[in-house]
Design a protein around this motif. Structure first.
Motif, PDB file in Angstrom:
ATOM      1  N   ILE A 122       0.854  -1.183   0.000  1.00  0.00           N
ATOM      2  CA  ILE A 122       0.000   0.000   0.000  1.00  0.00           C
ATOM      3  C   ILE A 122       0.890   1.233   0.000  1.00  0.00           C
ATOM      4  O   ILE A 122       1.776   1.369   0.850  1.00  0.00           O
ATOM      5  CB  ILE A 122      -0.929   0.016   1.222  1.00  0.00           C
ATOM      6  CG1 ILE A 122      -1.869  -1.196   1.192  1.00  0.00           C
ATOM      7  CG2 ILE A 122      -1.735   1.305   1.266  1.00  0.00           C
ATOM      8  CD1 ILE A 122      -2.803  -1.277   2.381  1.00  0.00           C
ATOM      9  N   ASP A 128      -7.050   6.628   5.068  1.00  0.00           N
ATOM     10  CA  ASP A 128      -7.617   5.775   4.015  1.00  0.00           C
ATOM     11  C   ASP A 128      -6.754   4.534   3.800  1.00  0.00           C
ATOM     12  O   ASP A 128      -7.273   3.422   3.636  1.00  0.00           O
ATOM     13  CB  ASP A 128      -7.739   6.559   2.708  1.00  0.00           C
ATOM     14  CG  ASP A 128      -8.801   7.643   2.784  1.00  0.00           C
ATOM     15  OD1 ASP A 128      -9.702   7.521   3.636  1.00  0.00           O
ATOM     16  OD2 ASP A 128      -8.721   8.615   2.007  1.00  0.00           O
ATOM     17  N   ILE A 132      -7.868   0.604   4.402  1.00  0.00           N
ATOM     18  CA  ILE A 132      -7.742  -0.437   3.376  1.00  0.00           C
ATOM     19  C   ILE A 132      -6.999  -1.641   3.942  1.00  0.00           C
ATOM     20  O   ILE A 132      -7.395  -2.794   3.722  1.00  0.00           O
ATOM     21  CB  ILE A 132      -7.021   0.123   2.135  1.00  0.00           C
ATOM     22  CG1 ILE A 132      -7.905   1.148   1.435  1.00  0.00           C
ATOM     23  CG2 ILE A 132      -6.645  -1.013   1.176  1.00  0.00           C
ATOM     24  CD1 ILE A 132      -7.215   1.881   0.308  1.00  0.00           C
ATOM     25  N   GLN A 135      -9.261  -3.564   6.193  1.00  0.00           N
ATOM     26  CA  GLN A 135     -10.320  -4.245   5.452  1.00  0.00           C
ATOM     27  C   GLN A 135      -9.799  -5.526   4.796  1.00  0.00           C
ATOM     28  O   GLN A 135     -10.537  -6.502   4.649  1.00  0.00           O
ATOM     29  CB  GLN A 135     -10.891  -3.312   4.394  1.00  0.00           C
ATOM     30  CG  GLN A 135     -12.082  -3.901   3.641  1.00  0.00           C
ATOM     31  CD  GLN A 135     -12.659  -2.914   2.655  1.00  0.00           C
ATOM     32  OE1 GLN A 135     -12.143  -1.823   2.467  1.00  0.00           O
ATOM     33  NE2 GLN A 135     -13.742  -3.292   1.999  1.00  0.00           N
ATOM     34  N   ILE A 186      -1.331  -0.952  -4.250  1.00  0.00           N
ATOM     35  CA  ILE A 186      -2.536  -0.160  -3.984  1.00  0.00           C
ATOM     36  C   ILE A 186      -2.108   1.281  -3.733  1.00  0.00           C
ATOM     37  O   ILE A 186      -1.455   1.589  -2.733  1.00  0.00           O
ATOM     38  CB  ILE A 186      -3.293  -0.720  -2.768  1.00  0.00           C
ATOM     39  CG1 ILE A 186      -3.664  -2.186  -3.007  1.00  0.00           C
ATOM     40  CG2 ILE A 186      -4.539   0.116  -2.479  1.00  0.00           C
ATOM     41  CD1 ILE A 186      -4.255  -2.883  -1.805  1.00  0.00           C
ATOM     42  N   VAL A 188      -2.937   5.040  -2.835  1.00  0.00           N
ATOM     43  CA  VAL A 188      -3.925   5.876  -2.148  1.00  0.00           C
ATOM     44  C   VAL A 188      -3.603   7.326  -2.506  1.00  0.00           C
ATOM     45  O   VAL A 188      -2.642   7.906  -1.992  1.00  0.00           O
ATOM     46  CB  VAL A 188      -3.870   5.658  -0.620  1.00  0.00           C
ATOM     47  CG1 VAL A 188      -4.963   6.470   0.069  1.00  0.00           C
ATOM     48  CG2 VAL A 188      -4.012   4.173  -0.294  1.00  0.00           C
TER      49      VAL A 188
END
Length: 204
Positions: A122, A128, A132, A135, A186, A188
């Motif tokens: 990430i 945020d 993530i 999650q 990922i 952000v």
């Protein structure tokens, strides 16, 4: 069909025969596959995680039986038993849902052994990015194992979420991804400057 007609639960006075019901089901099988595909029952992003898959099962079965009724009108099947349609809808929805549930259990077991798991990094450490990471944890449910964070502000080794830490600065993203054998990154956008975000997109 035999379960509906031969049982004494509800009397049946129609003229439809088991062979006609069988032919109708076989005739609509390709249609069912298309309906299930449109209901995202074969969509990788919707599979093996979250209650949305079961909602798609119910939606797909409802549309499938509605299509079956329409096809039966064109096929001119006389007196198709409404009880058979209701019973079939309940049983098909139940069997498909149970099968999906069992397949999930199998995949969760395999993911504990490292199968069908994507390794991810990430980029960013703001709220945020942390949400993530939470999650996607545990990865046996999400199928995505977060290895850590890449950030342009925090030094390497800084704890971010639970046991996850910053593993590299942003300029070393590509080298770190290759070294850790990462399957996906990922990004952000709100966790970095627009210039850094744009540069990462171009480089990737």
């Amino acid at each position: 069909f035999e379960l509906r007609v031969d049982s004494d639960f509800l009397p049946y006075y129609g003229k439809a025969q088991p062979g006609q019901a069988r032919d109708l089901v076989l005739m609509t099988l390709p249609l069912w596959l298309g309906i299930f595909a449109l209901s995202r029952l074969y969509d990788r992003e919707e599979l093996l995680g979250g209650p949305q898959e079961y909602g798609n099962v119910v939606k797909g079965c409802l549309i499938g039986f509605a299509a079956l009724v329409i096809v039966s009108m064109f096929a001119r099947i006389p007196d198709l038993a409404r009880g058979w349609l209701v019973l079939g809808l309940v049983l098909v929805t139940l069997f498909v849902g149970v099968m999906r549930f069992l397949v999930r259990r199998v995949f969760y077991s395999l993911r504990r052994r490292g199968w069908f798991v994507q390794r991810a990094l990430i980029v960013g450490t703001n709220d945020d990015a942390r949400a993530i990471a939470k999650q996607l944890t545990p990865y046996r449910f999400s199928g995505v194992q977060v290895l850590g964070f890449v950030d342009e502000y925090l030094p390497v080794g800084t704890p971010v979420v639970d046991t996850l830490r910053v593993v590299a600065p942003t300029p070393l993203l590509q080298e770190t991804a290759r070294e850790l054998r990462v399957d996906q990154v990922i990004l952000v956008s709100g966790a970095m400057t627009w210039e850094s975000f744009d540069q990462l997109l171009r480089s990737i």
